[in-house]
Design a protein around this motif. Sequence first.
Motif, short mmCIF file in Angstrom:
data_model
loop_
_atom_site.label_atom_id
_atom_site.label_comp_id
_atom_site.label_asym_id
_atom_site.label_seq_id
_atom_site.Cartn_x
_atom_site.Cartn_y
_atom_site.Cartn_z
N TYR A 1 0.59 4.75 -0.89
CA TYR A 1 1.91 4.11 -0.87
C TYR A 1 2.40 3.91 -2.30
CZ TYR A 1 5.46 0.49 -0.42
OH TYR A 1 6.62 -0.23 -0.52
N ASP A 2 3.59 4.40 -2.58
CA ASP A 2 4.21 4.25 -3.89
C ASP A 2 5.43 3.36 -3.73
OD1 ASP A 2 5.90 4.57 -6.14
OD2 ASP A 2 4.93 6.48 -6.63
N CYS B 1 -2.93 1.54 -2.01
CA CYS B 1 -1.81 0.96 -2.75
C CYS B 1 -2.34 -0.21 -3.59
CB CYS B 1 -0.67 0.52 -1.83
SG CYS B 1 -0.90 -1.06 -1.03
#
Length: 516
Positions: free
Chosen positions: A429-430, A506
Amino acid sequence: MSPLFWLESHRGRYTVVRWLFPRLLAAIYLIAFASWGVQYDGLVGENGILPTKSLMENIHAYEAREHTSLFWQMPSVFHWHYTDAFAHGVLTACCVLCVLVMAGVAQGPLLALLWFGYLSFATTGDIFMGYQWDALLLEAGFLALFLAPWRLWAWRSPAEPPRGSIFLLHWLLFRLMFLSGYVKIGGGDLPWHDMTALLYHYETQPLPNGLSWFIHHAPRWFHVASCWIMYVIELALPFAIFLGRWGRLVAALGFLGLMVMISATGNYNFFDLLTGLMAITLLDDRWWPQRLRTWLRISAESPRPTFKHWTQWPALAAVLPVVLVTLLAADSFLAGRIRDYKPLLPAGLHEKLDAPAARTRSFNAYGLFQDMTEERPEVILEVSDDGALFLPLEFKYKPGDPARRPPFIAPHQPRLDWQMWFAALYPGYDPQRDANPNSPMHWFGQFCTALLQHKQPVWALLEPPPFPVEKITHIRARLYRYHFTLPEVRKVSGDWWEREPVGSFCGTMSLRARGR
Protein backbone atom coordinates in the motif's frame (compact mmCIF):
# COMPACT_ATOMS: atom_id res chain seq x y z
CA MET A 1 -30.42 -22.18 -37.79
CA SER A 2 -33.69 -20.91 -36.35
CA PRO A 3 -33.71 -20.00 -32.65
CA LEU A 4 -36.95 -21.98 -32.44
CA PHE A 5 -34.87 -25.11 -33.11
CA TRP A 6 -32.93 -24.55 -29.89
CA LEU A 7 -36.13 -23.79 -28.01
CA GLU A 8 -37.63 -27.02 -29.34
CA SER A 9 -34.57 -28.89 -28.05
CA HIS A 10 -35.76 -27.84 -24.57
CA ARG A 11 -39.34 -28.91 -25.14
CA GLY A 12 -39.61 -31.19 -22.10
CA ARG A 13 -42.03 -30.10 -19.43
CA TYR A 14 -40.40 -28.03 -16.67
CA THR A 15 -43.37 -27.50 -14.39
CA VAL A 16 -41.47 -28.68 -11.30
CA VAL A 17 -38.66 -26.27 -12.14
CA ARG A 18 -41.17 -23.44 -12.38
CA TRP A 19 -42.39 -24.27 -8.89
CA LEU A 20 -38.92 -24.77 -7.36
CA PHE A 21 -36.75 -22.13 -9.01
CA PRO A 22 -38.43 -18.92 -7.75
CA ARG A 23 -38.58 -20.29 -4.19
CA LEU A 24 -34.99 -21.46 -4.05
CA LEU A 25 -33.80 -18.28 -5.74
CA ALA A 26 -35.65 -16.27 -3.09
CA ALA A 27 -33.89 -18.34 -0.41
CA ILE A 28 -30.53 -17.44 -1.96
CA TYR A 29 -31.56 -13.78 -2.15
CA LEU A 30 -32.41 -14.03 1.57
CA ILE A 31 -28.94 -15.40 2.34
CA ALA A 32 -27.29 -12.66 0.26
CA PHE A 33 -29.31 -9.81 1.81
CA ALA A 34 -28.80 -11.13 5.37
CA SER A 35 -25.06 -11.62 4.83
CA TRP A 36 -24.72 -8.09 3.43
CA GLY A 37 -26.87 -6.66 6.19
CA VAL A 38 -24.78 -7.89 9.12
CA GLN A 39 -21.66 -6.18 7.74
CA TYR A 40 -23.29 -3.23 6.01
CA ASP A 41 -22.52 -0.59 8.63
CA GLY A 42 -18.81 -1.43 8.77
CA LEU A 43 -18.36 -1.63 5.01
CA VAL A 44 -20.48 1.16 3.53
CA GLY A 45 -22.50 2.68 6.38
CA GLU A 46 -22.09 6.32 7.39
CA ASN A 47 -19.25 5.30 9.74
CA GLY A 48 -17.96 2.56 7.47
CA ILE A 49 -14.98 2.13 5.19
CA LEU A 50 -16.54 3.46 1.97
CA PRO A 51 -19.72 5.28 3.03
CA THR A 52 -22.64 5.11 0.63
CA LYS A 53 -23.79 8.45 2.04
CA SER A 54 -20.67 10.17 0.71
CA LEU A 55 -21.11 8.48 -2.66
CA MET A 56 -24.70 9.64 -2.98
CA GLU A 57 -23.80 13.19 -1.87
CA ASN A 58 -21.15 13.35 -4.58
CA ILE A 59 -23.60 12.05 -7.17
CA HIS A 60 -26.26 14.60 -6.20
CA ALA A 61 -23.69 17.41 -6.24
CA TYR A 62 -22.65 16.44 -9.76
CA GLU A 63 -26.29 16.20 -10.89
CA ALA A 64 -27.03 19.67 -9.51
CA ARG A 65 -23.93 21.16 -11.13
CA GLU A 66 -24.45 19.56 -14.53
CA HIS A 67 -28.26 19.66 -14.52
CA THR A 68 -28.51 15.98 -15.33
CA SER A 69 -29.45 12.69 -13.71
CA LEU A 70 -27.09 9.79 -13.09
CA PHE A 71 -29.85 7.35 -12.20
CA TRP A 72 -29.40 5.27 -15.35
CA GLN A 73 -25.63 5.25 -14.88
CA MET A 74 -25.97 4.07 -11.26
CA PRO A 75 -29.48 2.67 -10.78
CA SER A 76 -30.36 2.50 -7.10
CA VAL A 77 -33.24 3.21 -4.77
CA PHE A 78 -30.81 5.40 -2.83
CA HIS A 79 -30.98 8.05 -5.53
CA TRP A 80 -34.23 9.17 -3.95
CA HIS A 81 -33.24 8.95 -0.30
CA TYR A 82 -30.37 7.67 1.82
CA THR A 83 -29.68 7.15 5.50
CA ASP A 84 -28.28 4.08 7.23
CA ALA A 85 -31.69 3.52 8.79
CA PHE A 86 -33.34 3.64 5.37
CA ALA A 87 -30.77 1.19 3.97
CA HIS A 88 -31.47 -1.25 6.79
CA GLY A 89 -35.17 -0.77 6.17
CA VAL A 90 -34.67 -1.75 2.53
CA LEU A 91 -32.66 -4.80 3.62
CA THR A 92 -35.39 -5.84 6.06
CA ALA A 93 -38.11 -5.31 3.46
CA CYS A 94 -36.18 -7.40 0.93
CA CYS A 95 -35.84 -10.24 3.45
CA VAL A 96 -39.61 -10.13 4.02
CA LEU A 97 -40.19 -10.21 0.26
CA CYS A 98 -37.95 -13.28 0.02
CA VAL A 99 -40.16 -15.12 2.52
CA LEU A 100 -43.30 -14.09 0.61
CA VAL A 101 -41.86 -15.40 -2.66
CA MET A 102 -41.00 -18.69 -0.97
CA ALA A 103 -44.63 -18.85 0.19
CA GLY A 104 -45.84 -18.34 -3.38
CA VAL A 105 -47.13 -14.79 -3.03
CA ALA A 106 -46.96 -12.55 -6.15
CA GLN A 107 -43.71 -14.17 -7.22
CA GLY A 108 -43.16 -12.25 -10.46
CA PRO A 109 -43.66 -8.71 -9.09
CA LEU A 110 -41.80 -9.42 -5.85
CA LEU A 111 -38.85 -10.98 -7.67
CA ALA A 112 -38.67 -7.79 -9.73
CA LEU A 113 -38.45 -5.78 -6.50
CA LEU A 114 -35.78 -8.13 -5.14
CA TRP A 115 -33.77 -7.73 -8.33
CA PHE A 116 -33.89 -3.95 -8.08
CA GLY A 117 -33.16 -4.08 -4.35
CA TYR A 118 -30.02 -6.15 -4.86
CA LEU A 119 -29.00 -3.98 -7.81
CA SER A 120 -29.34 -0.93 -5.53
CA PHE A 121 -26.84 -2.38 -3.05
CA ALA A 122 -24.53 -3.72 -5.76
CA THR A 123 -24.42 -0.31 -7.43
CA THR A 124 -23.52 1.51 -4.21
CA GLY A 125 -21.45 -1.24 -2.57
CA ASP A 126 -18.28 -0.21 -4.36
CA ILE A 127 -15.47 -2.77 -4.35
CA PHE A 128 -17.20 -4.88 -1.70
CA MET A 129 -20.03 -5.74 -4.10
CA GLY A 130 -17.97 -6.36 -7.22
CA TYR A 131 -17.79 -10.16 -7.24
CA GLN A 132 -18.92 -12.41 -10.06
CA TRP A 133 -21.49 -14.18 -7.88
CA ASP A 134 -23.20 -10.84 -7.23
CA ALA A 135 -23.50 -10.41 -11.00
CA LEU A 136 -24.65 -14.02 -11.34
CA LEU A 137 -27.39 -13.50 -8.76
CA LEU A 138 -28.60 -10.39 -10.55
CA GLU A 139 -28.63 -12.12 -13.92
CA ALA A 140 -30.43 -15.18 -12.57
CA GLY A 141 -32.84 -12.88 -10.77
CA PHE A 142 -33.56 -10.97 -13.98
CA LEU A 143 -34.19 -14.15 -15.99
CA ALA A 144 -36.44 -15.48 -13.23
CA LEU A 145 -38.90 -12.72 -14.12
CA PHE A 146 -39.71 -14.61 -17.34
CA LEU A 147 -40.18 -17.92 -15.49
CA ALA A 148 -42.06 -17.00 -12.31
CA PRO A 149 -45.86 -16.78 -12.23
CA TRP A 150 -47.22 -13.22 -12.31
CA ARG A 151 -50.35 -13.92 -10.33
CA LEU A 152 -51.24 -13.14 -6.73
CA TRP A 153 -50.95 -16.68 -5.37
CA ALA A 154 -49.02 -19.67 -6.68
CA TRP A 155 -48.82 -22.60 -4.32
CA ARG A 156 -49.65 -25.83 -6.09
CA SER A 157 -50.92 -26.72 -9.59
CA PRO A 158 -48.16 -24.75 -11.37
CA ALA A 159 -48.59 -24.10 -15.06
CA GLU A 160 -45.90 -25.08 -17.52
CA PRO A 161 -43.35 -22.24 -17.89
CA PRO A 162 -42.73 -20.36 -21.12
CA ARG A 163 -40.24 -22.36 -23.15
CA GLY A 164 -38.10 -19.32 -23.80
CA SER A 165 -37.60 -18.80 -20.05
CA ILE A 166 -36.11 -22.27 -19.67
CA PHE A 167 -33.82 -21.71 -22.63
CA LEU A 168 -32.55 -18.42 -21.13
CA LEU A 169 -31.68 -20.11 -17.83
CA HIS A 170 -29.86 -22.90 -19.66
CA TRP A 171 -28.03 -20.32 -21.77
CA LEU A 172 -26.83 -18.61 -18.59
CA LEU A 173 -25.61 -21.91 -17.16
CA PHE A 174 -23.84 -22.75 -20.41
CA ARG A 175 -21.98 -19.41 -20.41
CA LEU A 176 -21.08 -19.62 -16.72
CA MET A 177 -19.52 -23.07 -17.00
CA PHE A 178 -17.97 -22.89 -20.45
CA LEU A 179 -16.38 -19.47 -20.03
CA SER A 180 -14.99 -20.47 -16.63
CA GLY A 181 -13.25 -23.40 -18.31
CA TYR A 182 -12.20 -21.50 -21.41
CA VAL A 183 -10.39 -18.70 -19.58
CA LYS A 184 -8.37 -21.29 -17.67
CA ILE A 185 -7.17 -23.10 -20.76
CA GLY A 186 -6.91 -19.99 -22.92
CA GLY A 187 -5.51 -17.54 -20.39
CA GLY A 188 -1.96 -18.85 -20.52
CA ASP A 189 -1.67 -19.68 -16.81
CA LEU A 190 0.91 -22.47 -16.48
CA PRO A 191 -0.63 -24.39 -13.53
CA TRP A 192 -3.89 -24.77 -15.49
CA HIS A 193 -1.96 -25.91 -18.56
CA ASP A 194 0.17 -28.55 -16.85
CA MET A 195 -2.74 -29.77 -14.67
CA THR A 196 -1.06 -28.82 -11.38
CA ALA A 197 -3.42 -25.98 -10.43
CA LEU A 198 -5.25 -27.96 -7.77
CA LEU A 199 -1.97 -28.70 -6.03
CA TYR A 200 -2.16 -25.05 -4.93
CA HIS A 201 -5.86 -24.22 -4.96
CA TYR A 202 -6.96 -25.54 -1.56
CA GLU A 203 -4.12 -23.73 0.21
CA THR A 204 -4.25 -20.45 -1.70
CA GLN A 205 -8.00 -19.92 -2.17
CA PRO A 206 -9.43 -16.80 -0.46
CA LEU A 207 -11.03 -18.46 2.58
CA PRO A 208 -10.18 -22.14 3.10
CA ASN A 209 -12.21 -24.25 5.50
CA GLY A 210 -11.30 -27.13 7.78
CA LEU A 211 -11.46 -29.72 4.98
CA SER A 212 -9.15 -27.70 2.73
CA TRP A 213 -6.11 -28.79 4.77
CA PHE A 214 -6.96 -32.49 4.33
CA ILE A 215 -7.69 -32.27 0.59
CA HIS A 216 -4.50 -30.27 0.04
CA HIS A 217 -2.51 -33.23 1.36
CA ALA A 218 -4.16 -35.74 -0.99
CA PRO A 219 -1.81 -37.53 -3.43
CA ARG A 220 -0.60 -35.67 -6.50
CA TRP A 221 -2.46 -38.02 -8.84
CA PHE A 222 -5.73 -37.05 -7.13
CA HIS A 223 -5.20 -33.35 -7.86
CA VAL A 224 -4.15 -33.97 -11.46
CA ALA A 225 -7.12 -36.27 -12.07
CA SER A 226 -9.43 -33.73 -10.43
CA CYS A 227 -8.14 -31.06 -12.81
CA TRP A 228 -8.92 -33.23 -15.83
CA ILE A 229 -12.39 -33.97 -14.48
CA MET A 230 -12.98 -30.27 -13.92
CA TYR A 231 -12.10 -29.51 -17.53
CA VAL A 232 -14.53 -32.15 -18.75
CA ILE A 233 -17.27 -30.64 -16.58
CA GLU A 234 -16.58 -27.04 -17.56
CA LEU A 235 -15.66 -27.42 -21.23
CA ALA A 236 -17.54 -30.50 -22.50
CA LEU A 237 -20.67 -30.86 -20.37
CA PRO A 238 -22.03 -27.37 -21.19
CA PHE A 239 -22.64 -28.59 -24.75
CA ALA A 240 -24.62 -31.54 -23.39
CA ILE A 241 -27.24 -28.99 -22.31
CA PHE A 242 -28.33 -28.85 -25.95
CA LEU A 243 -28.24 -32.61 -26.59
CA GLY A 244 -31.63 -33.68 -25.28
CA ARG A 245 -32.88 -34.68 -21.87
CA TRP A 246 -30.22 -37.36 -21.25
CA GLY A 247 -27.48 -34.90 -22.11
CA ARG A 248 -29.00 -32.40 -19.70
CA LEU A 249 -29.17 -35.04 -16.97
CA VAL A 250 -25.47 -35.83 -17.36
CA ALA A 251 -24.63 -32.11 -17.38
CA ALA A 252 -26.74 -31.47 -14.27
CA LEU A 253 -25.08 -34.30 -12.36
CA GLY A 254 -21.62 -33.11 -13.39
CA PHE A 255 -22.29 -29.50 -12.42
CA LEU A 256 -23.86 -30.51 -9.11
CA GLY A 257 -20.92 -32.77 -8.32
CA LEU A 258 -18.47 -29.93 -8.98
CA MET A 259 -20.47 -27.58 -6.75
CA VAL A 260 -20.54 -30.14 -3.93
CA MET A 261 -16.75 -30.45 -4.12
CA ILE A 262 -16.29 -26.67 -4.16
CA SER A 263 -18.68 -26.26 -1.23
CA ALA A 264 -17.00 -28.97 0.82
CA THR A 265 -13.47 -27.64 0.41
CA GLY A 266 -13.85 -23.85 0.50
CA ASN A 267 -16.04 -20.99 1.66
CA TYR A 268 -17.71 -19.70 -1.51
CA ASN A 269 -20.75 -18.05 0.05
CA PHE A 270 -23.88 -18.55 -2.08
CA PHE A 271 -22.04 -19.13 -5.38
CA ASP A 272 -22.19 -22.91 -5.25
CA LEU A 273 -25.82 -22.84 -4.09
CA LEU A 274 -26.81 -20.55 -6.95
CA THR A 275 -24.91 -22.58 -9.54
CA GLY A 276 -26.46 -25.77 -8.16
CA LEU A 277 -29.88 -24.17 -8.50
CA MET A 278 -29.10 -23.31 -12.11
CA ALA A 279 -28.08 -26.92 -12.67
CA ILE A 280 -31.39 -28.36 -11.48
CA THR A 281 -33.20 -26.29 -14.12
CA LEU A 282 -31.84 -28.89 -16.56
CA LEU A 283 -34.13 -31.56 -15.09
CA ASP A 284 -37.51 -31.82 -16.76
CA ASP A 285 -40.56 -33.20 -14.98
CA ARG A 286 -39.84 -36.84 -15.79
CA TRP A 287 -36.67 -36.79 -13.69
CA TRP A 288 -38.52 -35.71 -10.54
CA PRO A 289 -40.22 -38.21 -8.15
CA GLN A 290 -43.81 -39.08 -8.96
CA ARG A 291 -44.78 -38.30 -5.37
CA LEU A 292 -43.61 -34.69 -5.78
CA ARG A 293 -45.46 -34.31 -9.07
CA THR A 294 -48.60 -35.73 -7.52
CA TRP A 295 -48.37 -33.38 -4.54
CA LEU A 296 -47.91 -30.44 -6.91
CA ARG A 297 -50.90 -31.67 -8.94
CA ILE A 298 -48.92 -31.78 -12.14
CA SER A 299 -50.65 -33.69 -14.89
CA ALA A 300 -48.74 -34.98 -17.89
CA GLU A 301 -52.02 -35.00 -19.80
CA SER A 302 -52.65 -31.28 -19.57
CA PRO A 303 -52.41 -29.46 -22.92
CA ARG A 304 -49.18 -27.64 -23.64
CA PRO A 305 -49.17 -23.99 -24.70
CA THR A 306 -47.84 -23.43 -28.21
CA PHE A 307 -45.40 -20.74 -29.26
CA LYS A 308 -48.38 -18.68 -30.37
CA HIS A 309 -49.95 -18.57 -26.91
CA TRP A 310 -49.69 -15.13 -25.26
CA THR A 311 -47.96 -16.51 -22.15
CA GLN A 312 -44.99 -17.44 -24.35
CA TRP A 313 -44.50 -13.96 -25.83
CA PRO A 314 -42.45 -12.11 -23.17
CA ALA A 315 -39.84 -14.86 -22.86
CA LEU A 316 -39.72 -15.44 -26.62
CA ALA A 317 -39.27 -11.72 -27.23
CA ALA A 318 -36.39 -11.68 -24.73
CA VAL A 319 -34.42 -14.59 -26.21
CA LEU A 320 -32.68 -12.86 -29.11
CA PRO A 321 -31.85 -9.60 -27.26
CA VAL A 322 -30.49 -11.47 -24.24
CA VAL A 323 -28.41 -13.81 -26.39
CA LEU A 324 -27.04 -10.86 -28.38
CA VAL A 325 -26.14 -8.72 -25.38
CA THR A 326 -24.56 -11.62 -23.47
CA LEU A 327 -22.52 -12.57 -26.54
CA LEU A 328 -21.27 -8.99 -26.65
CA ALA A 329 -20.40 -9.19 -22.95
CA ALA A 330 -18.49 -12.43 -23.50
CA ASP A 331 -16.71 -10.95 -26.54
CA SER A 332 -15.49 -7.94 -24.54
CA PHE A 333 -14.63 -10.07 -21.53
CA LEU A 334 -12.49 -12.51 -23.52
CA ALA A 335 -10.73 -9.66 -25.31
CA GLY A 336 -9.56 -8.45 -21.91
CA ARG A 337 -8.66 -11.86 -20.54
CA ILE A 338 -7.22 -13.92 -23.44
CA ARG A 339 -3.99 -12.92 -25.13
CA ASP A 340 -4.32 -12.32 -28.88
CA TYR A 341 -8.10 -12.64 -28.69
CA LYS A 342 -9.74 -10.04 -30.91
CA PRO A 343 -13.45 -9.17 -30.56
CA LEU A 344 -15.53 -11.10 -33.07
CA LEU A 345 -18.64 -8.94 -33.04
CA PRO A 346 -18.93 -5.52 -34.72
CA ALA A 347 -17.42 -2.58 -32.83
CA GLY A 348 -20.58 -0.57 -33.44
CA LEU A 349 -22.66 -3.03 -31.45
CA HIS A 350 -20.19 -2.89 -28.59
CA GLU A 351 -20.28 0.91 -28.57
CA LYS A 352 -24.07 1.02 -28.45
CA LEU A 353 -24.89 -1.84 -26.09
CA ASP A 354 -21.94 -2.61 -23.79
CA ALA A 355 -22.30 0.35 -21.42
CA PRO A 356 -26.13 0.25 -21.00
CA ALA A 357 -26.04 -3.51 -20.39
CA ALA A 358 -23.20 -3.22 -17.88
CA ARG A 359 -25.17 -0.77 -15.74
CA THR A 360 -27.85 -3.38 -15.02
CA ARG A 361 -25.22 -5.99 -14.04
CA SER A 362 -27.64 -8.55 -15.49
CA PHE A 363 -25.98 -9.41 -18.83
CA ASN A 364 -22.59 -10.73 -17.88
CA ALA A 365 -19.61 -12.84 -18.80
CA TYR A 366 -17.95 -15.14 -16.29
CA GLY A 367 -14.47 -16.52 -15.85
CA LEU A 368 -13.82 -17.83 -12.36
CA PHE A 369 -10.33 -18.78 -11.13
CA GLN A 370 -8.57 -17.89 -14.39
CA ASP A 371 -5.17 -17.49 -12.73
CA MET A 372 -4.06 -19.85 -10.02
CA THR A 373 -2.09 -18.28 -7.19
CA GLU A 374 0.78 -20.62 -6.34
CA GLU A 375 1.67 -18.96 -3.02
CA ARG A 376 -0.42 -17.52 -0.23
CA PRO A 377 0.66 -14.06 0.89
CA GLU A 378 -1.27 -12.72 3.88
CA VAL A 379 -1.51 -9.18 5.16
CA ILE A 380 -1.28 -9.10 8.95
CA LEU A 381 -2.33 -5.85 10.59
CA GLU A 382 -0.56 -4.77 13.75
CA VAL A 383 -1.77 -2.08 16.16
CA SER A 384 -0.13 -0.11 18.94
CA ASP A 385 -1.11 2.33 21.66
CA ASP A 386 2.31 4.00 21.83
CA GLY A 387 4.00 3.50 18.45
CA ALA A 388 6.60 1.18 19.97
CA LEU A 389 4.92 -2.12 20.88
CA PHE A 390 2.84 -3.56 18.03
CA LEU A 391 0.59 -6.60 18.41
CA PRO A 392 -1.31 -8.45 15.66
CA LEU A 393 -4.93 -7.70 14.94
CA GLU A 394 -6.98 -10.79 14.09
CA PHE A 395 -9.70 -10.93 11.48
CA LYS A 396 -12.72 -13.11 12.15
CA TYR A 397 -12.32 -15.50 9.26
CA LYS A 398 -9.18 -15.09 7.17
CA PRO A 399 -5.93 -16.84 8.17
CA GLY A 400 -3.96 -15.12 10.89
CA ASP A 401 -3.04 -17.09 13.99
CA PRO A 402 -1.38 -20.27 12.64
CA ALA A 403 -3.03 -22.35 15.36
CA ARG A 404 -6.57 -21.37 14.39
CA ARG A 405 -8.48 -23.86 12.30
CA PRO A 406 -9.85 -22.45 9.03
CA PRO A 407 -13.56 -21.95 9.74
CA PHE A 408 -16.69 -23.09 7.91
CA ILE A 409 -18.66 -19.91 7.24
CA ALA A 410 -20.52 -20.43 3.93
CA PRO A 411 -23.02 -19.29 2.77
CA HIS A 412 -22.06 -16.09 4.59
CA GLN A 413 -19.46 -13.98 2.76
CA PRO A 414 -17.32 -11.76 5.01
CA ARG A 415 -16.45 -9.28 2.31
CA LEU A 416 -13.68 -7.47 4.17
CA ASP A 417 -11.85 -10.77 4.76
CA TRP A 418 -12.26 -11.61 1.05
CA GLN A 419 -10.92 -8.22 0.05
CA MET A 420 -7.86 -8.71 2.27
CA TRP A 421 -6.99 -11.77 0.16
CA PHE A 422 -6.93 -9.57 -2.94
CA ALA A 423 -4.96 -6.90 -1.08
CA ALA A 424 -2.16 -9.36 -0.38
CA LEU A 425 -1.71 -9.89 -4.12
CA TYR A 426 -0.86 -6.20 -4.66
CA PRO A 427 2.69 -4.86 -4.17
CA GLY A 428 1.94 -3.12 -0.92
CA TYR A 429 0.00 0.00 0.00
CA ASP A 430 1.37 3.38 -1.06
CA PRO A 431 -0.45 6.29 0.66
CA GLN A 432 0.29 8.72 -2.19
CA ARG A 433 -0.53 6.37 -5.06
CA ASP A 434 -3.56 4.82 -3.40
CA ALA A 435 -5.09 8.06 -2.17
CA ASN A 436 -6.70 8.19 -5.62
CA PRO A 437 -10.28 6.86 -5.31
CA ASN A 438 -9.76 4.99 -8.59
CA SER A 439 -6.90 2.97 -7.13
CA PRO A 440 -7.81 -0.68 -6.40
CA MET A 441 -6.18 -0.21 -2.97
CA HIS A 442 -7.93 3.04 -2.04
CA TRP A 443 -10.27 1.13 0.25
CA PHE A 444 -7.34 -0.19 2.31
CA GLY A 445 -6.26 3.29 3.31
CA GLN A 446 -9.85 4.16 4.18
CA PHE A 447 -10.06 0.98 6.24
CA CYS A 448 -6.95 1.77 8.27
CA THR A 449 -8.08 5.37 8.76
CA ALA A 450 -11.46 4.21 10.02
CA LEU A 451 -9.73 1.96 12.54
CA LEU A 452 -7.56 4.84 13.76
CA GLN A 453 -10.68 7.00 14.03
CA HIS A 454 -12.11 4.30 16.30
CA LYS A 455 -15.22 3.79 14.17
CA GLN A 456 -17.05 1.04 15.99
CA PRO A 457 -18.89 -0.46 12.98
CA VAL A 458 -15.53 -1.09 11.29
CA TRP A 459 -13.99 -2.56 14.44
CA ALA A 460 -17.02 -4.87 14.71
CA LEU A 461 -15.84 -6.60 11.53
CA LEU A 462 -12.72 -7.81 13.38
CA GLU A 463 -11.86 -9.83 16.45
CA PRO A 464 -11.40 -7.84 19.69
CA PRO A 465 -8.05 -5.97 19.52
CA PRO A 466 -5.12 -6.53 21.89
CA PHE A 467 -5.52 -2.97 23.25
CA PRO A 468 -8.65 -0.99 24.11
CA VAL A 469 -9.94 0.47 20.85
CA GLU A 470 -9.95 4.02 22.14
CA LYS A 471 -6.24 3.80 23.00
CA ILE A 472 -5.03 2.53 19.61
CA THR A 473 -3.03 5.26 17.88
CA HIS A 474 -0.84 3.47 15.33
CA ILE A 475 -1.37 0.76 12.74
CA ARG A 476 0.90 -0.97 10.28
CA ALA A 477 0.73 -4.03 8.00
CA ARG A 478 3.21 -6.85 7.54
CA LEU A 479 3.26 -9.38 4.71
CA TYR A 480 3.73 -13.08 5.45
CA ARG A 481 3.84 -16.19 3.29
CA TYR A 482 1.51 -18.91 4.58
CA HIS A 483 1.57 -22.65 3.94
CA PHE A 484 -0.51 -25.48 5.32
CA THR A 485 1.51 -27.44 7.83
CA LEU A 486 2.60 -30.97 6.97
CA PRO A 487 0.66 -33.75 8.73
CA GLU A 488 3.64 -34.69 10.90
CA VAL A 489 4.13 -31.06 11.95
CA ARG A 490 0.47 -30.53 12.80
CA LYS A 491 0.43 -33.76 14.79
CA VAL A 492 3.09 -32.30 17.09
CA SER A 493 2.27 -28.57 17.15
CA GLY A 494 -1.46 -28.57 16.42
CA ASP A 495 -0.93 -25.68 14.00
CA TRP A 496 -2.85 -25.56 10.73
CA TRP A 497 -0.52 -23.03 9.15
CA GLU A 498 3.15 -22.18 9.11
CA ARG A 499 4.28 -18.76 8.02
CA GLU A 500 7.39 -16.79 7.21
CA PRO A 501 7.79 -13.00 7.10
CA VAL A 502 8.16 -11.40 3.67
CA GLY A 503 8.41 -7.74 4.61
CA SER A 504 6.36 -4.62 5.15
CA PHE A 505 3.03 -4.19 3.34
CA CYS A 506 2.59 -0.62 4.50
CA GLY A 507 4.43 1.61 6.92
CA THR A 508 3.14 2.86 10.24
CA MET A 509 0.02 5.00 9.98
CA SER A 510 -1.13 7.38 12.69
CA LEU A 511 -3.61 10.23 12.76
CA ARG A 512 -1.25 12.10 15.06
CA ALA A 513 1.36 12.06 12.31
CA ARG A 514 -1.16 13.89 10.15
CA GLY A 515 -1.65 16.61 12.69
CA ARG A 516 -4.70 15.13 14.35
